[in-house]
Design an enzyme around this catalytic site. Structure first.
Site, PDB file in Angstrom:
ATOM      1  CE  LYS A  13      -2.175  -0.737   3.805  1.00 51.36           C
ATOM      2  NZ  LYS A  13      -1.065  -2.199   4.343  1.00 51.36           N
ATOM      3  NE  ARG A  88      -4.054  -0.539  10.357  1.00 50.31           N
ATOM      4  CZ  ARG A  88      -3.309  -0.537   9.855  1.00 50.31           C
ATOM      5  NH1 ARG A  88      -3.371   0.580   9.160  1.00 50.31           N
ATOM      6  NH2 ARG A  88      -2.213  -0.904   8.890  1.00 50.31           N
ATOM      7  NE  ARG A 127       7.098  -2.998   5.480  1.00 52.63           N
ATOM      8  CZ  ARG A 127       6.098  -3.022   6.048  1.00 52.63           C
ATOM      9  NH1 ARG A 127       4.858  -2.294   4.246  1.00 52.63           N
ATOM     10  NH2 ARG A 127       5.125  -2.921   6.571  1.00 52.63           N
ATOM     11  NE  ARG A 155       6.852  -0.336   9.911  1.00 53.28           N
ATOM     12  CZ  ARG A 155       5.126  -0.156   9.387  1.00 53.28           C
ATOM     13  NH1 ARG A 155       4.872   0.542   7.969  1.00 53.28           N
ATOM     14  NH2 ARG A 155       4.178  -0.734  10.078  1.00 53.28           N
ATOM     15  NE  ARG A 166       2.142  -4.620  11.750  1.00 56.03           N
ATOM     16  CZ  ARG A 166       3.252  -4.272  10.449  1.00 56.03           C
ATOM     17  NH1 ARG A 166       3.963  -4.913  10.672  1.00 56.03           N
ATOM     18  NH2 ARG A 166       3.022  -3.433   9.597  1.00 56.03           N
TER      19      ARG A 166
HETATM   20  P1  AMP Z   1       1.219   0.800   8.768  1.00 56.44           P
HETATM   21  O1  AMP Z   1       2.056   1.526   8.732  1.00 56.44           O
HETATM   22  O2  AMP Z   1      -0.228   0.976   8.221  1.00 56.44           O
HETATM   23  O3  AMP Z   1       1.218  -0.505   8.926  1.00 56.44           O
HETATM   24  O4  AMP Z   1       0.416   1.462   9.831  1.00 56.44           O
HETATM   25  C1  AMP Z   1       1.332   0.853  11.735  1.00 56.44           C
HETATM   26  C2  AMP Z   1       0.776   0.436  12.922  1.00 56.44           C
HETATM   27  O5  AMP Z   1      -0.181   2.117  12.952  1.00 56.44           O
HETATM   28  C3  AMP Z   1      -0.288  -0.136  12.826  1.00 56.44           C
HETATM   29  O6  AMP Z   1       0.075  -1.306  12.956  1.00 56.44           O
HETATM   30  C4  AMP Z   1      -1.171   0.695  13.973  1.00 56.44           C
HETATM   31  O7  AMP Z   1      -1.184   0.065  15.312  1.00 56.44           O
HETATM   32  C5  AMP Z   1      -0.846   1.985  13.605  1.00 56.44           C
HETATM   33  N1  AMP Z   1      -2.300   2.695  12.921  1.00 56.44           N
HETATM   34  C6  AMP Z   1      -2.239   2.604  11.750  1.00 56.44           C
HETATM   35  N2  AMP Z   1      -3.428   3.341  10.874  1.00 56.44           N
HETATM   36  C7  AMP Z   1      -4.283   2.632  11.912  1.00 56.44           C
HETATM   37  C8  AMP Z   1      -5.708   3.377  11.682  1.00 56.44           C
HETATM   38  N3  AMP Z   1      -6.321   3.376  11.160  1.00 56.44           N
HETATM   39  N4  AMP Z   1      -6.196   2.479  13.332  1.00 56.44           N
HETATM   40  C9  AMP Z   1      -5.589   2.028  14.054  1.00 56.44           C
HETATM   41  N5  AMP Z   1      -4.663   1.936  14.451  1.00 56.44           N
HETATM   42  C10 AMP Z   1      -3.677   2.728  13.386  1.00 56.44           C
END
Ligand code: AMP
Length: 208
Positions: A13, A88, A127, A155, A166
Site C-alpha cells: 500500500k 482499519r 522490508r 520498522r 498484525r
Molecule cells: P501501517 O504503517 O499502516 O502499517 O501502521 C502501523 C501501525 O500504526 C499499525 O499496526 C497500528 O498500530 C497503527 N495504525 C495505523 N493506522 C491505524 C488505524 N487506521 N487505526 C488504528 N491503528 C492504526
C-alpha cells in the site's frame, strides 16, 4: 480523486500510494506515518501509540478518527486525497463516511490490494526503508543500492512475530471493510502479487 487503500500489512500500500499521489497530485495521508512521526516527536499521542504499535495492535478509534478528521480539512486535501492505512475498522469507515458526507465529498474509489498471507511474512521481514528518501526496499526482492545499504532501517513492528499479530488483527478488524465497501459499489480489487511496476499498472487500469 478521493480514494483509500486497504489490504494486509506488507501488501504494498505504502509503495503504491507514493506512486499514485504523484500521478494524481493529491496528498498521501498515511495514519501509520502520522503515528510514527508522533512517536519520533515524543508527543502524548506518540507515547500512547508506541506501545500499541509495538504490540501489533490498533490505536483507538476515537484518537485515529480525530487525527484524520483534522488532516482532511487541511487545504491540500480539498482537491482529493489518498488515505493509506485508514480506515482499519468498520467504526472508522462509518465515521469517514459521515465526515465526507457532511462535506459532500464521498469516496470515489477503494482499492483493495490482495496478497496471500503466505507471502506477507516474507515481504514484511525483509522490508527496509531509507530514512532519507523514504524509499522502501526489500533485502531479497528489491535490494537497496550500495550507497544507501548502510543507512536503511527496519520498522520495529516488522518482525515475524509482530507481523503474525498484525495479520490476525487485519483479518479480524479490517477485512470486514471489504463487504462494507463492496455494498457501496466503490471497491476495486487489485492483485498485488507482482512486481511493483506491474501492480501500479493494474491499479491505474482499475481506476480508469
Ligand atoms: P501501517 O504503517 O499502516 O502499517 O501502521 C502501523 C501501525 O500504526 C499499525 O499496526 C497500528 O498500530 C497503527 N495504525 C495505523 N493506522 C491505524 C488505524 N487506521 N487505526 C488504528 N491503528 C492504526
Amino acid at each position: 480523486m478521493r480514494m483509500i487503500f486497504i489490504g494486509p500489512p506488507g501488501a504494498g500500500k505504502g509503495t503504491q500510494a507514493a506512486r499514485l499521489v504523484e500521478r494524481f497530485q493529491i496528498p498521501h495521508i498515511s495514519t501509520g506515518d502520522m503515528f510514527r512521526a508522533a512517536v519520533q516527536a515524543g508527543t502524548p499521542l506518540g507515547l500512547e501509540a508506541k506501545a500499541i504499535m509495538d504490540a501489533g495492535g490498533l490505536v483507538g478509534d476515537d484518537v485515529t478518527i480525530g487525527l484524520v478528521r483534522e488532516r482532511l480539512v487541511e487545504p491540500d486535501a480539498a482537491g482529493g486525497f489518498m488515505l493509506d492505512g485508514f480506515p482499519r475498522t468498520i467504526l472508522q469507515a462509518e465515521s469517514l463516511e459521515r465526515i465526507l458526507g457532511e462535506a459532500e465529498r464521498p469516496l470515489q474509489a477503494v482499492l483493495l490490494l490482495e496478497v496471500p498471507d503466505e507471502v506477507i511474512v516474507q515481504r514484511i521481514v525483509g522490508r527496509r526503508q531509507d530514512p532519507v528518501t523514504k524509499e522502501i526496499y526489500h533485502l531479497e526482492f528489491n535490494p537497496p543500492p550500495a550507497e544507501v545499504a548502510d543507512r536503511v532501517v527496519q520498522r520495529s513492528d516488522d518482525t515475524e512475530e509482530k507481523c503474525m499479530e498484525r495479520l490476525s488483527v487485519y483479518h479480524a478488524q479490517t477485512a470486514p471493510l471489504v463487504p462494507f465497501y463492496e455494498s457501496r459499489g466503490v471497491l476495486r480489487r487489485v492483485d498485488g502479487l507482482a512486481r511493483p511496476d506491474d501492480v501500479t499498472q493494474r491499479i491505474v487500469a482499475a481506476l480508469s
